[in-house]
Write an enzyme that holds these catalytic residues in place. Structure first.
Site, PDB file in Angstrom:
ATOM      1  N   HIS A 239      35.198  55.007  37.121  1.00 21.57           N
ATOM      2  CA  HIS A 239      35.266  54.648  38.542  1.00 21.57           C
ATOM      3  C   HIS A 239      36.651  54.139  38.913  1.00 21.57           C
ATOM      4  CE1 HIS A 239      34.052  51.008  36.300  1.00 21.57           C
ATOM      5  NE2 HIS A 239      34.827  50.385  37.166  1.00 21.57           N
TER       6      HIS A 239
ATOM      7  N   HIS B  94      43.430  46.535  37.369  1.00 18.36           N
ATOM      8  CA  HIS B  94      42.990  47.826  37.903  1.00 18.36           C
ATOM      9  C   HIS B  94      43.165  47.802  39.412  1.00 18.36           C
ATOM     10  CE1 HIS B  94      39.433  45.188  38.110  1.00 18.36           C
ATOM     11  NE2 HIS B  94      39.268  45.809  39.273  1.00 18.36           N
TER      12      HIS B  94
ATOM     13  N   HIS C 232      41.656  49.282  43.442  1.00 16.15           N
ATOM     14  CA  HIS C 232      40.621  49.893  44.281  1.00 16.15           C
ATOM     15  C   HIS C 232      41.341  50.605  45.410  1.00 16.15           C
ATOM     16  CE1 HIS C 232      37.311  47.627  42.347  1.00 16.15           C
ATOM     17  NE2 HIS C 232      38.272  46.755  42.132  1.00 16.15           N
TER      18      HIS C 232
ATOM     19  N   GLU D 124      39.258  45.959  49.042  1.00 21.37           N
ATOM     20  CA  GLU D 124      37.890  45.405  48.973  1.00 21.37           C
ATOM     21  C   GLU D 124      37.810  44.190  49.894  1.00 21.37           C
ATOM     22  OE1 GLU D 124      36.715  45.212  44.676  1.00 21.37           O
ATOM     23  OE2 GLU D 124      35.685  46.995  45.396  1.00 21.37           O
TER      24      GLU D 124
ATOM     25  N   HIS E 274      43.577  44.217  41.222  1.00 21.64           N
ATOM     26  CA  HIS E 274      42.830  43.100  40.643  1.00 21.64           C
ATOM     27  C   HIS E 274      43.340  42.817  39.242  1.00 21.64           C
ATOM     28  CE1 HIS E 274      39.096  43.799  43.405  1.00 21.64           C
ATOM     29  NE2 HIS E 274      40.072  43.115  44.004  1.00 21.64           N
TER      30      HIS E 274
ATOM     31  N   THR F 207      33.090  42.794  41.736  1.00 23.19           N
ATOM     32  CA  THR F 207      32.745  43.733  42.817  1.00 23.19           C
ATOM     33  C   THR F 207      32.226  45.053  42.242  1.00 23.19           C
ATOM     34  OG1 THR F 207      34.929  44.776  42.899  1.00 23.19           O
ATOM     35  CG2 THR F 207      34.598  42.771  44.243  1.00 23.19           C
TER      36      THR F 207
HETATM   37  N1  LIG Z   1      36.473  44.563  40.653  1.00 22.85           N
HETATM   38  S1  LIG Z   1      36.264  43.311  39.706  1.00 22.85           S
HETATM   39  O1  LIG Z   1      35.552  42.274  40.452  1.00 22.85           O
HETATM   40  O2  LIG Z   1      37.546  42.850  39.151  1.00 22.85           O
HETATM   41  N2  LIG Z   1      35.263  43.778  38.537  1.00 22.85           N
HETATM   42  C1  LIG Z   1      35.452  43.761  37.226  1.00 22.85           C
HETATM   43  N3  LIG Z   1      34.570  44.211  36.313  1.00 22.85           N
HETATM   44  C2  LIG Z   1      35.067  44.070  35.000  1.00 22.85           C
HETATM   45  C3  LIG Z   1      36.395  43.419  35.215  1.00 22.85           C
HETATM   46  O3  LIG Z   1      36.570  43.267  36.646  1.00 22.85           O
HETATM   47 ZN   LIG Z   2      38.303  45.157  40.962  1.00 28.53          ZN
END
Ligand SMILES: NS(=O)(=O)/N=C1/NCCO1
Ligand SMILES: [Zn+2]
Length: 249
Positions: free
Chosen positions: A52, A82, A84, A94, A107, A187
């Site tokens: 994803h 990562h 989004h 987000e 993030h 998220t």
């Molecule tokens: N989008 S997020 O809230 O950072 N979700 C995650 N899941 C594993 C690590 O960060």
């Molecule tokens: Zn994230």
């Protein structure tokens, strides 16, 4: 079980993320400290296509790269970052700021290594995880992002990994480190309510062409018919009785 009120009907308390940040309702908290990023570029390890999105993973078997101070008690160990994004430049972030969406959001994920022994264990606790969110706004090509994006054709399909070392993540941060902070959740599934969110108030830039590269990643594995990760952002969730605090007035 939720809060009880005079009608004696339990009302569930949601601590879900992302949220819309209403900047005029955010409360300046003078007790909030400046964020302290102590990242060792040698802890950068590899890029993984997780289906994803793609994660840039760091060595997190010891406290060599940590985030401290800010709203946090003690320090949290860096484990991955990562992004989004959306199917067009019109959305993708987000969190929203006063209803404004950005084309993407970074993030940076950390976990509480003083109290827990892994991200998976920390994610079971409300003080387990700290995620720094950075908005990406449309603008000039971001050369630091480019150094990540040029590797994406090596992790095109789900499950693929490629080495990625000697990366100084602080180069990706904006100059101004003022932030909003609130208690929320992951998220992505399983949406555990374990995150101290730290959302930077200044955005970094990304070009439209760079966003197009994100959308060329495939959520399918190499032996399947290709489908693309066109978007991977969760809708905003109810704030309920939570208060968003600001590090500056
Ligand atoms: N989008 S997020 O809230 O950072 N979700 C995650 N899941 C594993 C690590 O960060
Ligand atoms: Zn994230």
């Amino acid at each position: 079980m939720g809060l009880h009120n005079s009608h004696h009907k339990p009302c569930p308390t949601h601590l879900q993320s992302p949220i819309n940040i209403h900047t005029r309702t955010a409360k300046y908290d003078p007790s909030l400290k400046p964020l302290k990023f102590s990242y060792d570029p040698k802890t950068a390890k590899r890029i993984v296509n997780v289906g994803h999105c793609f994660n840039v993973e760091f060595e997190d078997t010891c406290d060599r790269s940590v985030l401290g101070e800010g709203p946090l008690t003690g320090y949290y160990r860096l484990c991955q970052f990562h992004f989004h994004w959306g199917s067009s430049d019109k959305d993708g972030s987000e969190h929203n700021i006063d209803g404004k969406l950005y084309p993407a959001e970074l993030h940076i994920v950390h976990w509480n290594s003083k109290k827990y022994t892994s991200f998976e264990e920390a994610a079971q606790h409300s003080d387990g995880v700290a995620v720094v969110g950075v908005f990406l706004k449309l603008g000039d090509t971001n050369p630091v992002l480019e150094s990540i994006i040029q590797n994406l054709d090596r992790v095109k399909t789900k499950g693929k990994t490629c080495p990625f070392t000697e990366f100084d993540l602080t180069d990706l941060l904006p100059k101004d480190l003022n932030y909003w902070t609130y208690m929320g959740s992951l998220t992505t599934k399983p949406y555990f309510e374990c995150v101290t969110w730290i959302i930077l108030q200044e955005a970094i830039t990304v070009s439209s062409e760079q966003l197009e590269q994100f959308r060329r990643l495939q959520c399918t594995s190499e032996n399947e018919n290709p489908s693309f990760i066109l978007e991977n952002h969760r809708p905003v969730q109810p704030l309920d009785h939570r208060v968003v605090r600001s590090s500056c007035p």
